[in-house]
Design a protein around this motif. Structure first.
Motif, PDB file in Angstrom:
ATOM      1  N   PRO A 201       0.927  -1.283  -0.040  1.00 49.19           N
ATOM      2  CA  PRO A 201       0.126   0.026   0.029  1.00 49.19           C
ATOM      3  C   PRO A 201       0.693   1.291   0.010  1.00 49.19           C
ATOM      4  O   PRO A 201       0.422   2.250  -0.602  1.00 49.19           O
ATOM      5  N   HIS A 223      -4.640 -15.965  -7.229  1.00 50.55           N
ATOM      6  CA  HIS A 223      -5.316 -16.781  -6.169  1.00 50.55           C
ATOM      7  C   HIS A 223      -6.353 -16.120  -5.619  1.00 50.55           C
ATOM      8  O   HIS A 223      -5.749 -14.520  -5.445  1.00 50.55           O
ATOM      9  N   GLY A 225      -7.648 -13.435  -2.952  1.00 47.81           N
ATOM     10  CA  GLY A 225      -7.105 -12.656  -1.877  1.00 47.81           C
ATOM     11  C   GLY A 225      -5.819 -12.192  -1.826  1.00 47.81           C
ATOM     12  O   GLY A 225      -5.115 -11.557  -0.796  1.00 47.81           O
ATOM     13  N   LYS A 228      -5.724  -8.606  -6.028  1.00 43.42           N
ATOM     14  CA  LYS A 228      -5.612  -8.497  -7.744  1.00 43.42           C
ATOM     15  C   LYS A 228      -6.755  -7.498  -7.913  1.00 43.42           C
ATOM     16  O   LYS A 228      -6.623  -6.591  -8.538  1.00 43.42           O
TER      17      LYS A 228
HETATM   18  N1  GTP Z   1      -1.067  -5.799   3.736  1.00 41.13           N
HETATM   19  C1  GTP Z   1      -1.786  -5.677   2.467  1.00 41.13           C
HETATM   20  N2  GTP Z   1      -3.036  -6.032   2.151  1.00 41.13           N
HETATM   21  C2  GTP Z   1      -3.224  -5.697   0.903  1.00 41.13           C
HETATM   22  C3  GTP Z   1      -2.448  -5.561  -0.105  1.00 41.13           C
HETATM   23  N3  GTP Z   1      -3.267  -5.632  -1.299  1.00 41.13           N
HETATM   24  C4  GTP Z   1      -4.420  -5.691  -1.036  1.00 41.13           C
HETATM   25  N4  GTP Z   1      -4.471  -6.150   0.375  1.00 41.13           N
HETATM   26  C5  GTP Z   1      -5.558  -6.520   1.303  1.00 41.13           C
HETATM   27  O1  GTP Z   1      -6.041  -7.965   0.777  1.00 41.13           O
HETATM   28  C6  GTP Z   1      -7.193  -8.282   0.884  1.00 41.13           C
HETATM   29  C7  GTP Z   1      -7.650  -8.866  -0.505  1.00 41.13           C
HETATM   30  O2  GTP Z   1      -7.622  -8.137  -1.625  1.00 41.13           O
HETATM   31  P1  GTP Z   1      -8.545  -8.300  -3.007  1.00 41.13           P
HETATM   32  O3  GTP Z   1      -7.987  -7.127  -3.777  1.00 41.13           O
HETATM   33  O4  GTP Z   1      -9.883  -8.217  -2.431  1.00 41.13           O
HETATM   34  O5  GTP Z   1      -8.098  -9.786  -3.416  1.00 41.13           O
HETATM   35  P2  GTP Z   1      -8.332 -10.493  -4.832  1.00 41.13           P
HETATM   36  O6  GTP Z   1      -7.296 -11.121  -5.315  1.00 41.13           O
HETATM   37  O7  GTP Z   1      -9.041  -9.498  -5.635  1.00 41.13           O
HETATM   38  O8  GTP Z   1      -9.280 -11.561  -4.162  1.00 41.13           O
HETATM   39  P3  GTP Z   1     -10.749 -11.873  -4.742  1.00 41.13           P
HETATM   40  O9  GTP Z   1     -11.432 -10.865  -4.779  1.00 41.13           O
HETATM   41  O10 GTP Z   1     -11.297 -12.982  -4.043  1.00 41.13           O
HETATM   42  O11 GTP Z   1     -10.304 -12.665  -6.067  1.00 41.13           O
HETATM   43  C8  GTP Z   1      -8.081  -6.938   1.030  1.00 41.13           C
HETATM   44  O12 GTP Z   1      -8.418  -6.989   2.194  1.00 41.13           O
HETATM   45  C9  GTP Z   1      -6.982  -5.984   0.629  1.00 41.13           C
HETATM   46  O13 GTP Z   1      -7.364  -4.658   1.461  1.00 41.13           O
HETATM   47  C10 GTP Z   1      -1.098  -4.934   0.213  1.00 41.13           C
HETATM   48  O14 GTP Z   1      -0.158  -4.751  -0.636  1.00 41.13           O
HETATM   49  N5  GTP Z   1      -0.696  -5.275   1.528  1.00 41.13           N
END
Ligand code: GTP
Ligand code: ZN
Length: 351
Positions: A201, A223, A225, A228
């Motif tokens: 972030p 994957h 979480g 993405k």
């Molecule tokens: N600490 C941290 N958390 C992150 C980062 N990027 C994303 N997150 C958190 O990780 C969680 C999952 O992020 P998403 O963007 O929903 O993940 P996704 O890969 O799209 O997952 P799906 O929607 O299930 O396909 C969220 O709570 C985000 O805020 C990062 O770089 N660092």
């Protein structure tokens, strides 16, 4: 208005498209077709940006249609002759009929242009039935988290094989580097010379990623979480991809549908153009490689190609393959620990 429906192949207006697409033997085939020759100029070309239950969103870029040069998104069904041909995100298609893009209007896809690449997967490794995912992608951005969820070499290996097999340039974005040191994981892929973006972030590599997206179509895989959607929302602010925890049972928490979409990412100032296409593929739980031949798998391991070339003719490169050059290279130290783990990865996939 029979042409409004999927099942309309009753008229002959677009019969000339028959030589491009497979059609059933037509009992009327001997009839001369010259009377109502279709105007090819009538069809306009667009890109499929969304697929939803038999309806396709087709983006007609500005200037393509001389009658109406405005850019618009047209909803289309596919012509009956194409019902066996999968149409996927990224396909360039020819549409006819009502191409105004007005709400409630429906156009018809009569031709799919040849694809430069085609990303495929199968349900699992034993399933040889391939499902086409995305057409004409230039790049695949593999999103993987440094932690939470724990990165898995195996999954990234699979994405890499699928990308190389499809002729797509892979890229890796490792997220959540604020939670863990990503380098030990990345070491595994260092010999491949795949471009890597490191993300957290506080240090979002958005400018670098935009530079890479410009002028290209990039499919994002990862994957659940890994972040993405968070990344896509940052690159395409109007995307509104659902992020965060999703209740597995109710599915609540999603604001957007779980189908794939192509999204335009602005890339201001980028040398290769002012925009690129991002293809999001949510809900892809498995990435089977049942359709990929062992040659295709080997192509995903360019770092081992030279050794493999010196293997005995017909070598399977499995654990028990006699005189496999990969074993010799591990024994002699030509391959270090990372190299040895690459061999392990390859052998797992070749099984
Ligand atoms: N600490 C941290 N958390 C992150 C980062 N990027 C994303 N997150 C958190 O990780 C969680 C999952 O992020 P998403 O963007 O929903 O993940 P996704 O890969 O799209 O997952 P799906 O929607 O299930 O396909 C969220 O709570 C985000 O805020 C990062 O770089 N660092
Ligand atoms: Zn071998």
């Amino acid at each position: 208005m029979s042409w409004l429906t999927d099942d309309s192949d009753s008229d002959d207006r677009y019969a000339d498209y028959g030589d491009r697409i497979r059609v059933r033997p037509n009992p009327k085939a001997n009839k001369p077709r010259t009377k109502r020759r279709p105007e090819h100029s009538e069809a306009i070309t667009g890109m499929v940006t969304g697929v939803d239950r038999g309806r396709y969103s087709v983006l007609v870029p500005a200037g393509v249609d001389p009658e109406d040069p405005s850019e618009r998104s047209v909803t289309a069904a596919r012509a009956r002759e194409l019902r066996r041909n999968p149409i996927v995100i990224g396909d360039r298609v020819h549409i006819v009929g009502n191409t105004s893009g007005e709400i409630g209007s429906l156009s018809r896809i009569v031709r799919i242009e040849d694809r430069s690449t085609l990303l495929r997967r199968s349900a699992d490794d034993s399933d040889r039935v391939e499902r086409v995912m995305v057409a004409n992608a230039d790049q695949m951005l593999i999103v993987v988290a440094a932690a939470n969820p724990e990165p898995r070499v195996r999954l990234v290996d699979r994405y890499l094989v699928a990308a190389y097999d499809a002729g797509i340039q892979p890229l890796i974005c490792i997220t959540k580097i604020d939670l863990a040191d990503p380098e030990p994981f990345l070491e595994h892929f260092s010999a491949l010379e795949v471009p890597v973006f490191r993300s957290s972030p506080e240090t979002w590599p958005l400018d670098e990623i935009r530079e890479t997206l410009a002028g290209k179509t990039t499919v994002f895989v990862g994957h659940s979480g890994v972040g993405k959607s968070t990344l896509i929302n940052a690159l395409v602010p109007e995307a509104y991809r659902a992020t965060g925890h999703v209740n597995e049972v109710t599915g609540r928490g999603r604001h957007t549908s779980s189908s794939s979409v192509a999204l335009r990412a602005e890339t201001p100032g980028a040398e290769a153009g002012e925009a690129g296409w991002v293809v999001d593929t949510p809900g892809v739980r498995s990435f089977g490689l049942g359709h990929v031949t062992s040659d295709g798998i080997l192509r995903g391991f360019t770092d081992l190609a030279e050794l493999i070339d010196s293997c005995p003719r017909g070598c399977t490169h499995h654990d028990d393959a006699p005189n496999c050059e990969l074993d010799a290279a591990i024994e002699s130290g030509v391959l270090d620990a990372t190299g040895a783990s690459r061999v392990e990865s390859l052998r797992r996939l070749l099984k």
